[in-house]
Each structure stands twice: as C-alpha cells, then as structure tokens.
Design a protein around this motif. Structure first.
Motif, PDB file in Angstrom:
ATOM      1  N   ASP A 168      -5.085  -5.302 -51.362  1.00 35.53           N
ATOM      2  CA  ASP A 168      -4.563  -4.620 -50.176  1.00 35.53           C
ATOM      3  C   ASP A 168      -4.807  -5.418 -48.904  1.00 35.53           C
ATOM      4  O   ASP A 168      -3.954  -5.456 -48.011  1.00 35.53           O
ATOM      5  CB  ASP A 168      -5.179  -3.230 -50.032  1.00 35.53           C
ATOM      6  CG  ASP A 168      -4.686  -2.261 -51.082  1.00 35.53           C
ATOM      7  OD1 ASP A 168      -3.641  -2.552 -51.714  1.00 35.53           O
ATOM      8  OD2 ASP A 168      -5.327  -1.211 -51.285  1.00 35.53           O
ATOM      9  N   TYR A 199      -7.904   7.961 -51.903  1.00 29.80           N
ATOM     10  CA  TYR A 199      -7.276   6.673 -52.136  1.00 29.80           C
ATOM     11  C   TYR A 199      -8.352   5.604 -52.170  1.00 29.80           C
ATOM     12  O   TYR A 199      -9.194   5.516 -51.290  1.00 29.80           O
ATOM     13  CB  TYR A 199      -6.266   6.366 -51.029  1.00 29.80           C
ATOM     14  CG  TYR A 199      -5.588   5.032 -51.158  1.00 29.80           C
ATOM     15  CD1 TYR A 199      -4.598   4.847 -52.114  1.00 29.80           C
ATOM     16  CD2 TYR A 199      -5.941   3.975 -50.347  1.00 29.80           C
ATOM     17  CE1 TYR A 199      -3.975   3.622 -52.241  1.00 29.80           C
ATOM     18  CE2 TYR A 199      -5.327   2.757 -50.471  1.00 29.80           C
ATOM     19  CZ  TYR A 199      -4.341   2.581 -51.414  1.00 29.80           C
ATOM     20  OH  TYR A 199      -3.724   1.377 -51.538  1.00 29.80           O
ATOM     21  N   GLU A 200      -8.327   4.793 -53.186  1.00 31.63           N
ATOM     22  CA  GLU A 200      -9.288   3.713 -53.316  1.00 31.63           C
ATOM     23  C   GLU A 200      -8.600   2.383 -53.013  1.00 31.63           C
ATOM     24  O   GLU A 200      -7.517   2.093 -53.511  1.00 31.63           O
ATOM     25  CB  GLU A 200      -9.841   3.690 -54.742  1.00 31.63           C
ATOM     26  CG  GLU A 200     -10.967   2.717 -54.918  1.00 31.63           C
ATOM     27  CD  GLU A 200     -11.534   2.777 -56.324  1.00 31.63           C
ATOM     28  OE1 GLU A 200     -11.901   1.724 -56.844  1.00 31.63           O
ATOM     29  OE2 GLU A 200     -11.587   3.885 -56.884  1.00 31.63           O
ATOM     30  N   TRP A 201      -9.235   1.582 -52.149  1.00 32.55           N
ATOM     31  CA  TRP A 201      -8.677   0.288 -51.768  1.00 32.55           C
ATOM     32  C   TRP A 201      -8.811  -0.711 -52.908  1.00 32.55           C
ATOM     33  O   TRP A 201      -9.851  -0.825 -53.526  1.00 32.55           O
ATOM     34  CB  TRP A 201      -9.412  -0.267 -50.547  1.00 32.55           C
ATOM     35  CG  TRP A 201      -9.121   0.503 -49.309  1.00 32.55           C
ATOM     36  CD1 TRP A 201      -9.849   1.528 -48.807  1.00 32.55           C
ATOM     37  CD2 TRP A 201      -8.013   0.327 -48.451  1.00 32.55           C
ATOM     38  NE1 TRP A 201      -9.268   2.007 -47.669  1.00 32.55           N
ATOM     39  CE2 TRP A 201      -8.126   1.281 -47.421  1.00 32.55           C
ATOM     40  CE3 TRP A 201      -6.920  -0.532 -48.424  1.00 32.55           C
ATOM     41  CZ2 TRP A 201      -7.212   1.391 -46.392  1.00 32.55           C
ATOM     42  CZ3 TRP A 201      -6.016  -0.419 -47.399  1.00 32.55           C
ATOM     43  CH2 TRP A 201      -6.155   0.527 -46.409  1.00 32.55           C
ATOM     44  N   ARG A 202      -7.728  -1.411 -53.163  1.00 31.33           N
ATOM     45  CA  ARG A 202      -7.761  -2.495 -54.140  1.00 31.33           C
ATOM     46  C   ARG A 202      -8.040  -3.798 -53.405  1.00 31.33           C
ATOM     47  O   ARG A 202      -7.854  -3.904 -52.195  1.00 31.33           O
ATOM     48  CB  ARG A 202      -6.426  -2.595 -54.865  1.00 31.33           C
ATOM     49  CG  ARG A 202      -6.155  -1.394 -55.754  1.00 31.33           C
ATOM     50  CD  ARG A 202      -4.848  -1.585 -56.444  1.00 31.33           C
ATOM     51  NE  ARG A 202      -3.816  -1.773 -55.428  1.00 31.33           N
ATOM     52  CZ  ARG A 202      -2.554  -1.432 -55.565  1.00 31.33           C
ATOM     53  NH1 ARG A 202      -2.150  -0.908 -56.681  1.00 31.33           N
ATOM     54  NH2 ARG A 202      -1.687  -1.623 -54.609  1.00 31.33           N
ATOM     55  N   SER A 203      -8.443  -4.779 -54.118  1.00 29.39           N
ATOM     56  CA  SER A 203      -8.772  -6.071 -53.515  1.00 29.39           C
ATOM     57  C   SER A 203      -7.550  -6.747 -52.904  1.00 29.39           C
ATOM     58  O   SER A 203      -7.662  -7.479 -51.927  1.00 29.39           O
ATOM     59  CB  SER A 203      -9.383  -6.996 -54.564  1.00 29.39           C
ATOM     60  OG  SER A 203     -10.559  -6.431 -55.068  1.00 29.39           O
TER      61      SER A 203
END
Length: 162
Positions: free
Chosen positions: A7, A1-5
């Motif tokens: 979040d 899972y990649e964090w979005r700005s």
C-alpha cells in the motif's frame, strides 16, 4: 482494514504519476490551445523539475514494487527466502531513496530552462512549447543525458533481474 506492505508503494506511485501528469499535461494542453506565454521562468523551471522527479519516482516505485513482489512470491527454498521477512522493512527506505535520488539528479535540469515569455534573445535554443532551453555542445548534452538516464536504466535493470 489492515495495511499491506504494498500500500505504501501504491500511494507513492499514485502521487508520482499525478505529479508527472499535472506538471506536463496541463502546460502542454494550454500550449496546444495557443496559450504559450503563461508561465514565468520560475514556473517553467518548477513544473519541469516536478515532472522529471515525478516521472523518476514513478519508475523507481514500480521497480520497488516488482522487486518486492518477486521476493514475496519466490519459493521458500530459494535464495530470496530469507529476504521475505526483511523485505517489508526496506520498502520505506527504498521509496525515500527514490525521491531523494530523483531530486538530486534533476536539480540541475531547470538551470538551463527559461520561459518562452521571457524577453531574452537567444538564437540557438530548443523550444518545448511553454519553455525553451539553450543548446549546448554535443559532448555536454551527452554527459547530461547519461546522468539523467542512469537512475532509470538502473531501475529497469533491477526490474528485469527481478
């Protein structure tokens, strides 16, 4: 899972909304069921302060989210194009500023509140169910209202501009 700005903004928005709901909803529900004398002076002041801070941070977080999304979806040839790269770096300081600003603005709000269970005999007071406040002159109330609403009006203006 990649964090979005976004979040980080969403997390603070959730925390602020839960804080506002719990600090206002639970005491009002208990007061509605007849339990008006369940908070001490400290509890009344703390819950009111936390509710105001949560409410203000919620407005500030939504403002930050809207401004960030407006920058993100702007066309590449707009004046906001150069901010697309810089915007993710400013999310943390903007949310942190929201928390600090709301705590500083609302720090004097609990000073005037007392619990309804306290045995102070104040004839001219405003009742809020589980807390009460001493009435002041209209000029002082107006200045206090302007001070408390200034950050909210500023955020709403930024949202409209975005």
């Amino acid at each position: 899972y990649e964090w979005r700005s976004t979040d980080f903004i969403h997390k603070h928005l959730i925390v602020a909304n839960v804080l506002a709901l719990l600090c206002k909803g639970v005491p009002q529900t208990m007061a509605a069921f007849g339990r008006k004398y369940f908070l001490s002076d400290l509890g009344c002041k703390l819950l009111s302060f936390l509710h105001r801070v949560g409410r203000g941070v919620s407005i500030g977080s939504v403002c930050t989210l809207i401004a960030y999304q407006a920058i993100t979806i702007s066309p590449g040839n707009s004046r906001w194009a150069e901010l697309k790269v810089k915007a993710p770096k400013y999310i943390f300081p903007a949310i942190f500023l929201c928390w600090i600003l709301q705590m500083l603005v609302n720090v004097m709000f609990p000073i005037y509140l007392t619990s309804t269970s306290s045995d102070k005999n104040i004839t001219d007071k405003k009742e809020f169910g589980y807390c009460s406040s001493v009435r002041h002159d209209k000029m002082e109330d107006s200045l206090f209202g302007v001070l408390l609403s200034f950050p909210d009006v500023l955020c709403l203006g930024l949202m409209l501009w975005s």
